[in-house]
Scaffold this active site. Sequence first.
Site, PDB file in Angstrom:
ATOM      1  N   THR A   1      31.877  99.300  99.795  1.00 54.65           N
ATOM      2  CA  THR A   1      30.771  99.868 100.580  1.00 54.65           C
ATOM      3  C   THR A   1      31.206 100.954 101.570  1.00 54.65           C
ATOM      4  O   THR A   1      30.532 101.975 101.707  1.00 54.65           O
ATOM      5  CB  THR A   1      30.092  98.728 101.386  1.00 54.65           C
ATOM      6  OG1 THR A   1      29.707  97.704 100.473  1.00 54.65           O
ATOM      7  CG2 THR A   1      28.886  99.222 102.143  1.00 54.65           C
TER       8      THR A   1
ATOM      9  N   ARG B   1      33.285 106.338  96.108  1.00 55.67           N
ATOM     10  CA  ARG B   1      33.231 106.334  97.580  1.00 55.67           C
ATOM     11  C   ARG B   1      34.588 106.664  98.186  1.00 55.67           C
ATOM     12  O   ARG B   1      34.681 107.329  99.217  1.00 55.67           O
ATOM     13  CB  ARG B   1      32.725 104.975  98.074  1.00 55.67           C
ATOM     14  CG  ARG B   1      31.220 104.789  97.835  1.00 55.67           C
ATOM     15  CD  ARG B   1      30.829 103.331  97.891  1.00 55.67           C
ATOM     16  NE  ARG B   1      29.398 103.101  97.967  1.00 55.67           N
ATOM     17  CZ  ARG B   1      28.838 101.898  97.862  1.00 55.67           C
ATOM     18  NH1 ARG B   1      29.596 100.818  97.675  1.00 55.67           N
ATOM     19  NH2 ARG B   1      27.532 101.757  97.923  1.00 55.67           N
TER      20      ARG B   1
ATOM     21  N   HIS C   1      24.306 104.118  95.763  1.00 55.70           N
ATOM     22  CA  HIS C   1      23.923 102.706  95.739  1.00 55.70           C
ATOM     23  C   HIS C   1      24.021 102.230  94.299  1.00 55.70           C
ATOM     24  O   HIS C   1      23.649 102.958  93.384  1.00 55.70           O
ATOM     25  CB  HIS C   1      22.478 102.533  96.214  1.00 55.70           C
ATOM     26  CG  HIS C   1      21.924 101.189  95.862  1.00 55.70           C
ATOM     27  ND1 HIS C   1      22.133 100.067  96.644  1.00 55.70           N
ATOM     28  CD2 HIS C   1      21.229 100.749  94.778  1.00 55.70           C
ATOM     29  CE1 HIS C   1      21.570  99.020  96.063  1.00 55.70           C
ATOM     30  NE2 HIS C   1      21.017  99.405  94.932  1.00 55.70           N
TER      31      HIS C   1
END
Length: 195
Positions: A128, A139, A162
């Site tokens: 995340t 990411r 996401h």
Amino acid sequence: MSSFHERTLVLLKPDAVKRGLVGKILTRFEDAGLKIVALKMAKISREFAENHYPNTPEWIRGMGEKTLKSYQEHGKDPIQEIGTDDPMEIGEMIKGWNVDYLTSGPIVACVIEGVHAISVVRKLCGFTLPADADPGTIRGDFSTTSPVIANELKRAVRNLIHAAGDPEEAAQEIAYWFPEGEFCEYKTTAEEVMF
Ligand code: CDP
Ligand code: MG
């Protein structure tokens, strides 16, 4: 779709669109042999953004805990940084900031299909929080941001993408974003030689 194929929902968040990363990110999935079966661009309302997330106490707490762990890893004191070390309180703040984030510009929504698509897509996205995400992941490769900076600026961690976390989330989110079920069936060359 054969029984061992899965479908998952992916959003390229407004920072990914504004940074011109749509092509590069979608290529990661195509390169892994996954296939795009639905795709659209949308500017969503605050209400739609809020209802995209599970909004359960466990999910809210989970976001708070990720912040606390990140502060700890980066040697920061949560009380000093954000005024609390309660994961629920932090999670509630992030919940509101997520709505600001998802409505800050257009989003690209897509349904990705393939063998083990749900877990493989999550792995390709990475953890995340980009500063703690492995290199090689989306990411990790395209950002270094973390709660340390995001919270100070009173915003969610802009982590580009996401992806649904499990089969239940995937089914709910696909139905939420593509209620007409507008999926395209076709066979890729990767599928013909890989399986
Ligand atoms: O997106 P993912 O499933 O990896 O994480 P989540 O725990 O479901 O959190 C949803 C979103 O909230 C993240 O993608 C971040 O944009 C944001 N978030 C944040 O800003 N700060 C955190 N400490 C945790 C999550
Ligand atoms: Mg999640």
